[in-house]
Structure formats: structure tokens, C-alpha cells
Design an enzyme around this catalytic site. Structure first.
Site, PDB file in Angstrom:
ATOM      1  CB  THR A 197      -2.140  13.650   4.467  1.00  0.00           C
ATOM      2  OG1 THR A 197      -2.438  12.707   3.604  1.00  0.00           O
ATOM      3  CG2 THR A 197      -0.696  13.654   4.801  1.00  0.00           C
TER       4      THR A 197
ATOM      5  CE  LYS B  69      -4.070   2.322   0.194  1.00  0.00           C
ATOM      6  NZ  LYS B  69      -3.512   3.006  -1.102  1.00  0.00           N
TER       7      LYS B  69
ATOM      8  CD  GLN C 285       3.237   4.549   2.066  1.00  0.00           C
ATOM      9  OE1 GLN C 285       3.986   5.370   1.512  1.00  0.00           O
ATOM     10  NE2 GLN C 285       2.489   5.097   2.867  1.00  0.00           N
TER      11      GLN C 285
ATOM     12  N   GLY D 138      -2.681   8.460  -4.256  1.00  0.00           N
ATOM     13  CA  GLY D 138      -2.116   9.432  -4.413  1.00  0.00           C
ATOM     14  C   GLY D 138      -0.590   9.813  -3.968  1.00  0.00           C
ATOM     15  CG  ASP D 139       3.487  10.913  -2.952  1.00  0.00           C
ATOM     16  OD1 ASP D 139       3.320  10.561  -1.686  1.00  0.00           O
ATOM     17  OD2 ASP D 139       4.510  11.532  -3.180  1.00  0.00           O
TER      18      ASP D 139
ATOM     19  CE  LYS E 290       4.814   7.269  -2.144  1.00  0.00           C
ATOM     20  NZ  LYS E 290       4.215   7.749  -0.972  1.00  0.00           N
TER      21      LYS E 290
ATOM     22  CG  ASN F 208      -4.077  15.919  -0.642  1.00  0.00           C
ATOM     23  OD1 ASN F 208      -3.639  15.400   0.300  1.00  0.00           O
ATOM     24  ND2 ASN F 208      -5.451  16.051  -0.780  1.00  0.00           N
TER      25      ASN F 208
ATOM     26  CE  LYS G  63       4.179   7.599   5.537  1.00  0.00           C
ATOM     27  NZ  LYS G  63       3.802   8.540   4.370  1.00  0.00           N
TER      28      LYS G  63
ATOM     29  CB  SER H 276      -5.507   4.902   1.888  1.00  0.00           C
ATOM     30  OG  SER H 276      -5.459   6.061   0.966  1.00  0.00           O
TER      31      SER H 276
HETATM   32  P1  NDP Z   1       1.008  17.733  -4.138  1.00  0.00           P
HETATM   33  O1  NDP Z   1       1.211  17.377  -5.717  1.00  0.00           O
HETATM   34  O2  NDP Z   1      -0.510  18.147  -4.115  1.00  0.00           O
HETATM   35  O3  NDP Z   1       1.649  19.016  -3.648  1.00  0.00           O
HETATM   36  C1  NDP Z   1       2.841  19.341  -3.566  1.00  0.00           C
HETATM   37  C2  NDP Z   1       3.413  20.424  -3.252  1.00  0.00           C
HETATM   38  O4  NDP Z   1       4.806  20.497  -2.949  1.00  0.00           O
HETATM   39  C3  NDP Z   1       3.209  21.641  -4.381  1.00  0.00           C
HETATM   40  O5  NDP Z   1       3.012  22.950  -3.505  1.00  0.00           O
HETATM   41  C4  NDP Z   1       4.759  21.723  -4.944  1.00  0.00           C
HETATM   42  O6  NDP Z   1       4.912  22.554  -5.501  1.00  0.00           O
HETATM   43  C5  NDP Z   1       5.517  21.351  -3.871  1.00  0.00           C
HETATM   44  N1  NDP Z   1       6.639  20.665  -4.285  1.00  0.00           N
HETATM   45  C6  NDP Z   1       6.831  19.471  -4.981  1.00  0.00           C
HETATM   46  N2  NDP Z   1       8.025  19.083  -5.176  1.00  0.00           N
HETATM   47  C7  NDP Z   1       8.658  20.284  -5.003  1.00  0.00           C
HETATM   48  C8  NDP Z   1      10.135  20.525  -5.127  1.00  0.00           C
HETATM   49  N3  NDP Z   1      10.936  19.599  -5.575  1.00  0.00           N
HETATM   50  N4  NDP Z   1      10.574  21.752  -4.599  1.00  0.00           N
HETATM   51  C9  NDP Z   1       9.575  22.472  -4.149  1.00  0.00           C
HETATM   52  N5  NDP Z   1       8.133  22.128  -3.933  1.00  0.00           N
HETATM   53  C10 NDP Z   1       7.982  21.008  -4.304  1.00  0.00           C
HETATM   54  O7  NDP Z   1       1.397  16.679  -3.231  1.00  0.00           O
HETATM   55  P2  NDP Z   1       0.968  16.186  -1.867  1.00  0.00           P
HETATM   56  O8  NDP Z   1       0.376  17.508  -1.102  1.00  0.00           O
HETATM   57  O9  NDP Z   1       0.219  14.916  -2.060  1.00  0.00           O
HETATM   58  O10 NDP Z   1       2.390  15.776  -1.317  1.00  0.00           O
HETATM   59  C11 NDP Z   1       3.309  16.665  -0.334  1.00  0.00           C
HETATM   60  C12 NDP Z   1       4.204  15.777   0.328  1.00  0.00           C
HETATM   61  O11 NDP Z   1       3.502  14.895   1.243  1.00  0.00           O
HETATM   62  C13 NDP Z   1       4.975  14.626  -0.411  1.00  0.00           C
HETATM   63  O12 NDP Z   1       6.370  14.497   0.286  1.00  0.00           O
HETATM   64  C14 NDP Z   1       4.130  13.303  -0.214  1.00  0.00           C
HETATM   65  O13 NDP Z   1       5.131  12.147  -0.490  1.00  0.00           O
HETATM   66  C15 NDP Z   1       3.840  13.516   1.126  1.00  0.00           C
HETATM   67  N6  NDP Z   1       2.308  12.884   1.493  1.00  0.00           N
HETATM   68  C16 NDP Z   1       1.431  12.897   0.703  1.00  0.00           C
HETATM   69  C17 NDP Z   1       0.291  12.261   1.169  1.00  0.00           C
HETATM   70  C18 NDP Z   1      -1.160  12.218   0.499  1.00  0.00           C
HETATM   71  O14 NDP Z   1      -1.903  11.645   1.147  1.00  0.00           O
HETATM   72  N7  NDP Z   1      -1.275  12.870  -0.404  1.00  0.00           N
HETATM   73  C19 NDP Z   1       0.382  11.519   2.447  1.00  0.00           C
HETATM   74  C20 NDP Z   1       1.551  11.414   3.149  1.00  0.00           C
HETATM   75  C21 NDP Z   1       2.749  12.103   2.783  1.00  0.00           C
HETATM   76  P3  NDP Z   1       4.949  22.789  -7.306  1.00  0.00           P
HETATM   77  O15 NDP Z   1       3.427  22.790  -7.590  1.00  0.00           O
HETATM   78  O16 NDP Z   1       5.534  24.160  -7.639  1.00  0.00           O
HETATM   79  O17 NDP Z   1       5.487  21.573  -7.500  1.00  0.00           O
HETATM   80  O1  2IT Z   2       2.890   8.818   1.353  1.00  0.00           O
HETATM   81  C1  2IT Z   2       1.980   8.537   1.871  1.00  0.00           C
HETATM   82  O2  2IT Z   2       1.609   7.778   2.927  1.00  0.00           O
HETATM   83  C2  2IT Z   2       0.932   8.676   0.733  1.00  0.00           C
HETATM   84  N1  2IT Z   2       1.245   9.236  -0.456  1.00  0.00           N
HETATM   85  C3  2IT Z   2      -0.514   8.091   0.881  1.00  0.00           C
HETATM   86  C4  2IT Z   2      -0.496   6.529   0.493  1.00  0.00           C
HETATM   87  C5  2IT Z   2      -1.837   5.986   0.427  1.00  0.00           C
HETATM   88  O3  2IT Z   2      -1.917   4.793   0.154  1.00  0.00           O
HETATM   89  O4  2IT Z   2      -2.803   6.660   0.951  1.00  0.00           O
END
Ligand code: NDP
Ligand code: 2IT
Length: 447
Positions: free
Chosen positions: A212, A93, A114, A168-169, A129, A243, A117, A379
Site C-alpha cells: 500500500t 474483497k 472498495q 488487514g486494515d 469490508k 503499515n 478501488k 492482495s
Molecule cells: P495501522 O493500524 O497499521 O496504522 C494506523 C495508523 O493510523 C496508526 O499510526 C494509528 O495511530 C493511526 N490512526 C488510526 N486511527 C486514528 C485516529 N482515529 N486518529 C489518529 N490516528 C489514527 O493501519 P494501516 O496503516 O493499515 O491503515 C491506515 C489507513 O490506510 C486506513 O485508513 C486504512 O483503511 C488505509 N488502508 C490500508 C491498507 C492496508 O493494506 N493496510 C490498504 C489501503 C488503505 P494509533 O496507533 O495511535 O491508533
Molecule cells: O483499504 C484497503 O484497500 C485495504 N485495507 C486492503 C484490502 C485488501 O483486501 O488487501
């Protein structure tokens, strides 16, 4: 920092020699192995059964060509990945990341983290992943759809509701999950919960979108409370505007904080009156525009192109963008500016040097594996709802999420305490997460 235990040091040296170029993966493994030293010393069966050697080697890595045709009729080729890391406690997952920086090292570090976590959530999910170096930025909906269909045309044979359940991520949200789900169903002719983060009309869970960010704030709140602090009246800086960042803003604000800065990879916005998360939603989820667009909504706010968001003085910092975005120098600046808590929404956003500095200087630190586990936990709740063909109310899911985050905090704090490192939630998360996976691996024999 270095691994002192001889067995762990040797295992790590072997891994580093075999994967010399995978620096993010090695960073993630080293951090975990350091924490596990007292556990390995207390339990000889871990070494005898090769648990660590097995844990750091993915069960399976799938890499594949993703060909698609852009709007100009040109053939494009990306590289797709799925790393099925560990299935000791449940089907693989973990999310899918679409970002030009994606490579095997990044997917392996994410898959490895993961495992722990997912174990911390207390729900039956293994670690995995995936993703691709495809860049969704600037692509049309049709291009994103063609990419997703091509990606799934290979991935479908490796996943399933009881095998591997992606989500998603970075770069993968509701739109992408929809296209991926449609293609899976079309090829396999099975309507099953093979992905999470689905739309509400086709099996998604209420509160998964928020989970998240909300979970991050629930965890942070527990950490603050245990130390006589709270979100009430606090100034919060949140990196990112995707997100995780958006819904962390919503919950932190609901808990009484003022979110004064957010960013994207181009720059940050500063609004001392508090950034309204619904404006960020409009900019990012509807318009798919840059964060500087915020000035169109709030002309008094400031936008700093190319600026470093950690220079904005705050009480609480929530890194919610990407790995290694908060470095030693940033930690120093945060401390100088009076910040008393850093809690990770992104995966591995703080460098090892930054974490060490924060911990040595008495700044509360919430590690990603624990603090951002609310997304994957929800999830898993989506998977439960799909299995029973029911959907629960927003309140029911949110309440379960809250309970899970409180429990994760307690378990991490207790594990740190048990091994003589009170308050070290990073070590506590690694130890508590490892515990259940280790039990399951021992029980299942060498496999
Ligand atoms: P999104 O794609 O929704 O948003 C990512 C954000 O981070 C954007 O604002 C983006 O800016 C910025 N960003 C990404 N890469 C870079 C970079 N190299 N340098 C600077 N800014 C960057 O992703 P999420 O919000 O889903 O994910 C954000 C983090 O949270 C990640 O590390 C992800 O692995 C983690 N995460 C996500 C979960 C989820 O449920 N979605 C769960 C747990 C962890 P820009 O648009 O300019 O690229
Ligand atoms: O980093 C993470 O935990 C996620 N991007 C969410 C993974 C999931 O299966 O919901």
C-alpha cells in the site's frame, strides 16, 4: 457541493433518509454520485436498469456478537461486521478493521469505496469490508488471539477463497491474520487462500506488507511527473505510523524525498534529517509502542504531544492514518506553507471541503481509491499465487504493483479528461472505477 442531476439527487435523498445516522457512508456515496453525473447523463441505461440504486445497497450485511474472555477471566463482548457490498466483478474483497470507532457507517463507507478501488486495479475482485469495535491496543497476544478466534467462529461461514477474501486494515496486521487463518482452517478443514496478508510461511505474498505504501508513492510519482515535479529533494509529511505510513516512508525516501514528520493518535515527531522507517518498524511492529519512543533512537528529534501534523511545512503531504483527518483548515495551512501535492494513503482522509479547497487552489490531489489501491491489488496477486500454488519473487510482485499503479494513474487521468475535467483525478477515479462494475452489472441482469 450538491448533486445537480435530478435522478442522482433523488436516489441520494432516498439513501440519506434510510441511513440518516451513517454520515461517513453518506459522505462517500455523495462524493461518488457527484462525479458520476456526466456518465449517468451520457448513458440512459444506467438509470433504466437501476444501476445506482443497486450499487449503493450492499448485497449483504452480516453483524454478529463476538464474545471472548480477557486475561482477568472477564467475559467481553464486541460487535463484528462484514459488509459484502458488490460482487459484480469478483468475490468480495477488502480488509478487516479493528478499532474502537468502528460502526456500521464506517464499514459501509469503506466497503462502498472498495468497489471502485478494486475495479481500478483491473483485477477480478468485488468490494467488501469488515471489522469490529474491538481495540487491540494494550491487549495481550493471548487476548488478541481469543478475540480473533471468536470473530472467525462466526465469520467463517460467510467467506471463502471464491466467495469473500478479507485482509488487514487498521489494527489488523500479520499477527491478527495468522490467528484468523488458523481458526478458519481448523473449523472448515480447508487450506485455501481465504485471507490475504498472510505470513510467508503459510501462503502470503512477498511485497504485500509494503504494497500500500509503495503503491501510494508509485501513484504519487506519476502524478508529480505529469506536472513537472518529483520526490527528489522534496520534504514529505506522512500522517500515521502504521503499515501504510511506514512503507510510504521507505519508498518516498528511496525516491529521493526526506520524510520529516510522522504521527500516531497521541502526537507527531519531527526530524528534519529524515525519519528512518526501520526505527518506525521497530517501534510499531516489534515493540507495539507509541511514536514518541522515536526520541529514544533520535534524541535530537522533536515530539509534539497532541500536535496537528499538518502544521509542519512540507512540499508533499501523504495522509496515511484514518478518515477525515485532513480538514479544510489543514488544507489551508498546507497551501500557505507551499505544499503542492496531497496524495491519500488512508481511506477518505480528506474531508470534502478540504478536497474542494486543494483542487480550487491548484494543489495536486491523488484520491484514495486510486492512490492506495496497491494494497488490495497485491492482495489479488496473493490470491493468484495461492490458486496456482506458487510464490513469486519480491521483484516480480513489486514490478507488477508498479505497473498497476502507473495504469491506474493513466486511467484516472484519461477518464477525467474524457468528461471535461482534466486533472481532476478524484472524479476520474470514480468514473474509471465505476465503468467496469457498471458493464458487469448491466450484463448480469437485475440481481
Ligand atoms: P495501522 O493500524 O497499521 O496504522 C494506523 C495508523 O493510523 C496508526 O499510526 C494509528 O495511530 C493511526 N490512526 C488510526 N486511527 C486514528 C485516529 N482515529 N486518529 C489518529 N490516528 C489514527 O493501519 P494501516 O496503516 O493499515 O491503515 C491506515 C489507513 O490506510 C486506513 O485508513 C486504512 O483503511 C488505509 N488502508 C490500508 C491498507 C492496508 O493494506 N493496510 C490498504 C489501503 C488503505 P494509533 O496507533 O495511535 O491508533
Ligand atoms: O483499504 C484497503 O484497500 C485495504 N485495507 C486492503 C484490502 C485488501 O483486501 O488487501
Amino acid at each position: 457541493m450538491a448533486i445537480k442531476n435530478e435522478y442522482l439527487a433523488e436516489v441520494y435523498a432516498g439513501l440519506a433518509a434510510r441511513n440518516a445516522e451513517q454520515k461517513e457512508f453518506l459522505q462517500a456515496v455523495e462524493e461518488v454520485l457527484e462525479s458520476l453525473e456526466p456518465v449517468v447523463e451520457a448513458r440512459p441505461e444506467i438509470q433504466a436498469q437501476g444501476i445506482i440504486e443497486r450499487l449503493i445497497e450492499p448485497e449483504r450485511i452480516i453483524m454478529f456478537r463476538v464474545p471472548w474472555v480477557d486475561d482477568a477471566g472477564k467475559v467481553q463482548v464486541n460487535r463484528g461486521y462484514r459488509v459484502q457490498f458488490n460482487s459484480a466483478i469478483g468475490p468480495y474483497k477488502g480488509g478487516l478493521r479493528l478499532h474502537p470507532s468502528v460502526n456500521l457507517s464506517i464499514i459501509k463507507f469503506l466497503g462502498f469505496e472498495q468497489i471502485f478501488k478494486n475495479s481500478l486495479t483491473s483485477l477480478p475482485i468485488g468490494g467488501g469490508k469488515g471489522g469490529s469495535d474491538f481495540d487491540p491496543k494494550g491487549k495481550s497476544d493471548n487476548e488478541v488471539m481469543r478475540f480473533c478466534q471468536s470473530f472467525m467462529t462466526e465469520l467463517y461461514r460467510h467467506i471463502g477463497a471464491d466467495t469473500d477474501v478479507p485482509a488487514g486494515d487498521i489494527g489488523v496486521g500479520a499477527r491478527e491474520i495468522g490467528y484468523l487463518f488458523g481458526q478458519y482452517k481448523r473449523i472448515k478443514n480447508i487450506y485455501e487462500g481465504v485471507l490475504t496478508g498472510k505470513g510467508l510461511s503459510y501462503g502470503g505474498s512477498l511485497a504485500r506488507t509494503q504494497a500500500t505504501g509503495f503503491g501510494l508513492c508509485y501513484f504519487t510519482n506519476e502524478m508529480l511527473k505529469a506536472n513537472g515535479k518529483s520526490f527528489e529533494g522534496a520534504k514529505v509529511v506522512i500522517s500515521g505510523s502504521g503499515n501504510v505510513a511506514t512503507y510510504a516512508n521507505q519508498k518516498a525516501t528511496e525516491l529521493g524525498a526526506t520524510v520529516i514528520a510522522m504521527c500516531d493518535s497521541n502526537g507527531y515527531i519531527y526530524d528534519p534529517n529524515g525519519i528512518d522507517y526501520t526505527i518506525i518498524q521497530e517501534i510499531k511492529e516489534v515493540r507495539r509502542a507509541r511514536i514518541k519512543t522515536y526520541l529514544e533512537f533520535v534524541p535530537d528529534a522533536q515530539y509534539v504531544e497532541g500536535g496537528n501534523i499538518w502544521n509542519v511545512p512540507c512540499d508533499i503531504a501523504l495522509p496515511c492514518a484514518t478518515q477525515n483527518e485532513l480538514k479544510l483548515e489543514d488544507a489551508r495551512v498546507l497551501a500557505t506553507n507551499g505544499c503542492y501535492a496531497v496524495c491519500e494513503g488512508a481511506n477518505m482522509p480528506s474531508t470534502p471541503e478540504a478536497i474542494a479547497f486543494l483542487q480550487e487552489n491548484g494543489i495536486l490531489f491523488g484520491p484514495a481509491k486510486a492512490s492506495n489501491a496497491g494494497g488490495v491489488a497485491t492482495s489479488a496477486l496473493e490470491m493468484s499465487q495461492n490458486s496456482e500454488r506458487l510464490s513469486w519473487s519480491f521483484e516480480e510482485v513489486d514490478e507488477k504493483l508498479h505497473g498497476i499503479m502507473v495504469n491506474i494513474y493513466k486511467n484516472c487521468a484519461a477518464a477525467a479528461e474524457k468528461y471535461g475535467m482534466p486533472g481532476n483525478l478524484a472524479a476520474g477515479a470514480n468514473i474509471a472505477g465505476f465503468d467496469k462494475v457498471c458493464e458487469a452489472m448491466l450484463a448480469q441482469g437485475v440481481c
